[in-house]
Scaffold this active site. Structure first.
Site, short mmCIF file in Angstrom:
data_model
loop_
_atom_site.label_atom_id
_atom_site.label_comp_id
_atom_site.label_asym_id
_atom_site.label_seq_id
_atom_site.Cartn_x
_atom_site.Cartn_y
_atom_site.Cartn_z
N CYS A 118 0.84 -1.20 0.00
CA CYS A 118 0.00 0.00 0.00
C CYS A 118 0.87 1.25 0.00
CB CYS A 118 -0.93 -0.01 1.21
SG CYS A 118 -2.16 1.32 1.21
N CYS A 119 1.87 1.28 0.86
CA CYS A 119 2.80 2.42 0.92
C CYS A 119 3.51 2.61 -0.41
CB CYS A 119 3.83 2.22 2.03
SG CYS A 119 3.21 2.41 3.71
N CYS A 201 -0.89 8.83 6.80
CA CYS A 201 -2.26 8.52 6.41
C CYS A 201 -3.10 8.30 7.67
CB CYS A 201 -2.29 7.27 5.53
SG CYS A 201 -1.53 7.50 3.92
N CYS A 204 -3.31 4.89 9.46
CA CYS A 204 -2.02 4.36 9.92
C CYS A 204 -1.33 5.26 10.92
CB CYS A 204 -1.10 4.14 8.71
SG CYS A 204 -1.77 2.99 7.49
N CYS A 229 8.21 3.63 5.33
CA CYS A 229 7.29 3.30 4.24
C CYS A 229 7.99 3.16 2.91
CB CYS A 229 6.20 4.36 4.14
SG CYS A 229 6.85 6.03 3.88
#
Length: 234
Positions: A118-119, A201, A204, A229
């Site tokens: 995702c990162c 985000c 997170c 990340c």
């Protein structure tokens, strides 16, 4: 390469942040970029760049699509204060759609591998676009932020991206940053006043408790000391 390094070393010897960045702006003909996430460190650097109208330094941000509303508000206030535009970079639509369709909207809680994917899609891919053809990348990294960054230097070379990273706040403390913001009346993310130190985000990031590490609020469900990340190798 050696000439560029020499200019960076001379910039690092200037007496304050404004003069360091002014030196870069005046003496480097290569592409210079500054990445901001609108955290308090980045707001310090943004002020030094935008208040001096250093037009050779491109200021950009990565909009992952999952940041806090307070972050968007800080972005807007910054542009209004300095009468400037901050260039946004977004994740690749097709890859993000496929990732969410396959794994769900919040898969990062399920595994470190999915969190890193995702990162990578939301941050690393757009960052690499933003850094394309850049020779100097200005960052808000500070040694105090984590044990992992304690040994970083003001000037570093990113081997993977083949560019120099200039970290003018490397020796700044949190107090130094907030004193600077207050003195110069710089807008900052109000989440900082609620215990959010490192803001990424929304899904997170959480507020930290007194005595916790600066990075404890990022990916807090992961039992790891090195929480990154992929934007910075250190």
């Amino acid at each position: 390469m050696n000439e560029l390094k020499n200019i960076l070393e001379k910039a690092a010897k200037q007496s304050n942040l404004e003069e360091k960045l002014l030196f870069l702006n005046n003496y480097i003909n290569n592409k210079i970029v500054f990445s901001t996430s609108f955290g308090f460190e980045d707001q310090v650097i943004s002020h030094a760049i935008l208040s001096q109208k250093l037009d050779k330094i491109e200021t950009f941000t990565l909009d992952t699509g999952r940041v806090f509303q307070e972050t968007y508000n800080t972005w807007n206030k910054t542009e209004l204060k300095y009468l400037s535009r901050i260039k946004p970079f977004y994740p690749p639509t097709e890859e993000l759609e496929k990732f969410v369709e396959k794994n769900g909207i919040n898969p990062f809680y399920d595994s470190i591998e999915l969190r890193k994917q995702c990162c990578y899609i939301r941050k690393v891919i757009p960052l690499n676009r933003a850094l394309k053809e850049a020779s100097v990348w200005i960052t808000g990294l500070r040694a105090e932020q984590s044990n992992n960054r304690h040994d970083m230097h003001e000037i570093e070379f990113d081997e993977e991206r083949q560019l120099f990273k200039f970290n003018p706040l490397i020796d700044f403390t949190t107090k130094d940053c907030f004193d600077y913001l207050k003195k110069n009346r710089v807008p900052y993310n109000p989440l900082h006043d609620k215990g959010f130190i490192s803001i990424g985000c929304a899904p997170c990031t959480r507020a930290i408790n007194e005595g916790e590490d600066f990075r404890a609020g990022r990916w807090w469900w992961e039992d790891q000391s090195k929480k990154e990340c992929g934007l910075h190798s250190k």
